[in-house]
Design an enzyme around this catalytic site. Structure first.
Site, PDB file in Angstrom:
ATOM      1  N   CYS A 194       0.866  -1.185   0.000  1.00  0.00           N
ATOM      2  CA  CYS A 194       0.000   0.000   0.000  1.00  0.00           C
ATOM      3  C   CYS A 194       0.900   1.232   0.000  1.00  0.00           C
ATOM      4  O   CYS A 194       1.526   1.555   1.019  1.00  0.00           O
ATOM      5  CB  CYS A 194      -0.918  -0.020   1.223  1.00  0.00           C
ATOM      6  SG  CYS A 194      -1.879   1.506   1.380  1.00  0.00           S
ATOM      7  N   HIS A 225      -8.450   4.844  -1.883  1.00  0.00           N
ATOM      8  CA  HIS A 225      -8.991   6.134  -1.441  1.00  0.00           C
ATOM      9  C   HIS A 225      -9.118   7.092  -2.620  1.00  0.00           C
ATOM     10  O   HIS A 225      -8.827   6.769  -3.761  1.00  0.00           O
ATOM     11  CB  HIS A 225      -8.117   6.781  -0.363  1.00  0.00           C
ATOM     12  CG  HIS A 225      -7.995   5.912   0.865  1.00  0.00           C
ATOM     13  ND1 HIS A 225      -7.399   6.337   2.010  1.00  0.00           N
ATOM     14  CD2 HIS A 225      -8.402   4.653   1.106  1.00  0.00           C
ATOM     15  CE1 HIS A 225      -7.430   5.376   2.911  1.00  0.00           C
ATOM     16  NE2 HIS A 225      -8.031   4.343   2.381  1.00  0.00           N
TER      17      HIS A 225
HETATM   18  C1  DNO Z   1      -8.073   1.670   4.339  1.00  0.00           C
HETATM   19  C2  DNO Z   1      -7.752   0.294   4.130  1.00  0.00           C
HETATM   20  C3  DNO Z   1      -7.725  -0.556   5.380  1.00  0.00           C
HETATM   21  C4  DNO Z   1      -7.362  -1.947   4.980  1.00  0.00           C
HETATM   22  C5  DNO Z   1      -7.144  -2.892   6.099  1.00  0.00           C
HETATM   23  C6  DNO Z   1      -6.561  -4.166   5.556  1.00  0.00           C
HETATM   24  O1  DNO Z   1      -8.543   2.305   3.471  1.00  0.00           O
HETATM   25  O2  DNO Z   1      -6.638   0.177   3.338  1.00  0.00           O
HETATM   26  O3  DNO Z   1      -8.995  -0.600   5.946  1.00  0.00           O
HETATM   27  O4  DNO Z   1      -8.415  -2.477   4.271  1.00  0.00           O
HETATM   28  O5  DNO Z   1      -6.289  -2.347   7.024  1.00  0.00           O
HETATM   29  O6  DNO Z   1      -6.652  -5.149   6.495  1.00  0.00           O
END
Ligand code: DNO
Length: 405
Positions: A277, A361
């Protein structure tokens, strides 16, 4: 890359038709209504699959549920307390049920108590768009003065703790309640919705859990579930801490490249993998996202593409969610690294050479504003992000670029 999109289920304001029109190829979803620790039944999995398979008028969507985000890990497992053994066995059972339904990629995280968190869910940008923001001073104001965690002030640099005290003194009750709500009451996808007292209770239980202990608990969990995933041909992928530094005195152990390397080595199976991420990891100045993709790429099973603008060079510091091509991460370099990894997989004959990515997002823009979608998950802001990322993917893979993939 496989272009996917997170869908929160039938209550999501974005419809299956909307996703198709955005050019989405696969769906990321979860059974948010099943309590953490319980088994995901085949019936519930099938129900979600059929919801995804139909458009508004009943015709086939051609979309499938391709990635689970998240199959949550219970607090008991993270702490190795209470029902943790039965939760691990339930986790394995859920993996079997998901496998039987044809789903192979499973995202989870190992953040203690809080999942991802922000202090402001609709921060106004100069152009009138809004985005999410993490303000370290506001967080300190919450931690020291609202949650009133014993010893909290000592966890912040003196200048931040002082500024936090001044800010807290100026806050009305409504402002204090809003800040607490943003931080602890659960953002979309978080496994739990906590009250302040719940958080205090959890913090007390973590008092003796060091970073080393928490890391060992993750290794113990993976030593049980990764071999199951491996034997079923599934891929687990751990989402990084967001933000990627300790909060409220709690350890966070998936924040850096070294953290990932340690966990990948400890349970050395391809099924023990990574959700890379760029937004979460990019909030730290010492994380090199394209470099991580180059070095850890073989184990990256899922990509979240997002950008943040850091407001300081401190490791624990404020940031806001920038446009997908703005912010501190060089998205072109990141995408090029992903394309190189996919080319390596193709040469090696791996069947997973099309890595699922989702535009993570988005800022609230145009008709998103005032629509009250899930914070961070507006339709148009994400569509803009996906379109921009798709443009780079297309350009870099085009023969005129001379990039031999
Ligand atoms: C936020 C997301 C998190 C993610 C969890 C994965 O936008 O990236 O809620 O889904 O942390 O377990």
């Amino acid at each position: 890359m496989r272009q996917t999109w997170r869908w929160f289920g039938p209550k999501d304001l974005v419809s299956i038709d909307d996703m198709l029109q955005a050019g989405v190829e696969g769906v990321v979803s979860a059974l948010h209504h099943v309590p953490t620790g319980e088994i995901w039944s085949s019936a519930e999995i099938t129900r979600r699959q059929s919801e995804i398979s139909r458009m508004r008028d009943g015709s086939a969507s051609g979309l499938a549920w391709e990635v689970v985000e998240s199959l949550p890990v219970s607090e008991d497992i993270k702490k190795q307390k209470g029902d943790w053994r039965s939760h691990i066995s339930n986790y394995k059972h859920s993996l079997h049920n998901l496998h039987a339904a044809g789903i192979e990629v499973i995202c989870y995280n190992f953040m203690p108590v809080l999942d991802w968190t922000r202090t402001d869910l609709a921060w106004r940008l100069p152009n009138g768009a809004t985005c999410m923001r993490y303000d370290h001073t506001d967080f300190a104001a919450f931690d020291i003065h609202i949650l009133a965690r014993p010893g909290a002030a000592a966890d912040y640099p003196a200048a931040i703790a002082d500024a936090a005290s001044q800010r807290a003194a100026r806050m009305t009750e409504d402002m204090r309640a809003a800040l607490a709500r943003n931080i602890v009451f659960g953002l979309p996808g978080a496994a739990e919705n906590f009250t302040l007292d719940d958080v205090r209770g959890h913090l007390a239980e973590y008092r003796h859990i060091t970073a080393e202990r928490l890391r060992q608990n993750l290794i113990d969990f993976l030593s049980e579930v990764a071999p199951v995933a491996q034997s079923l041909g599934m891929r687990l992928c751990c989402h990084p801490d967001d933000p990627p530094f300790p909060l409220m005195g709690l350890p966070r152990i998936m924040s850096t490249e070294a953290d990932y390397q340690a966990i990948m080595q400890a349970v050395d199976l391809p099924a023990n993998g990574i959700t890379l991420c760029s937004g979460s990891l990019g909030a730290r100045p010492d994380n090199d996202i394209p470099g991580m993709m180059d070095r850890l790429g073989a184990r990256v099973h899922f990509l979240h593409m997002r950008n943040v603008a850091r407001e300081t060079e401190a490791i624990s510091g404020s940031f806001y969610e920038a446009e997908h091509l703005g912010g501190g991460t060089d998205m072109v370099a990141f995408i090029a690294a992903v394309l190189r990894e996919e080319a390596r997989r193709r040469t090696a004959g791996r069947s997973d050479c099309n890595i699922p990515m989702r535009p993570d997002h988005g800022q609230d823009i145009l008709d998103d504003l005032g629509r009250k979608a899930q914070p961070g998950y507006p339709s148009i802001g994400r569509l803009k992000g996906l379109a921009e990322l798709r443009g780079i993917m297309t350009a870099l893979a085009h023969p005129v670029e001379g990039l031999s993939l």
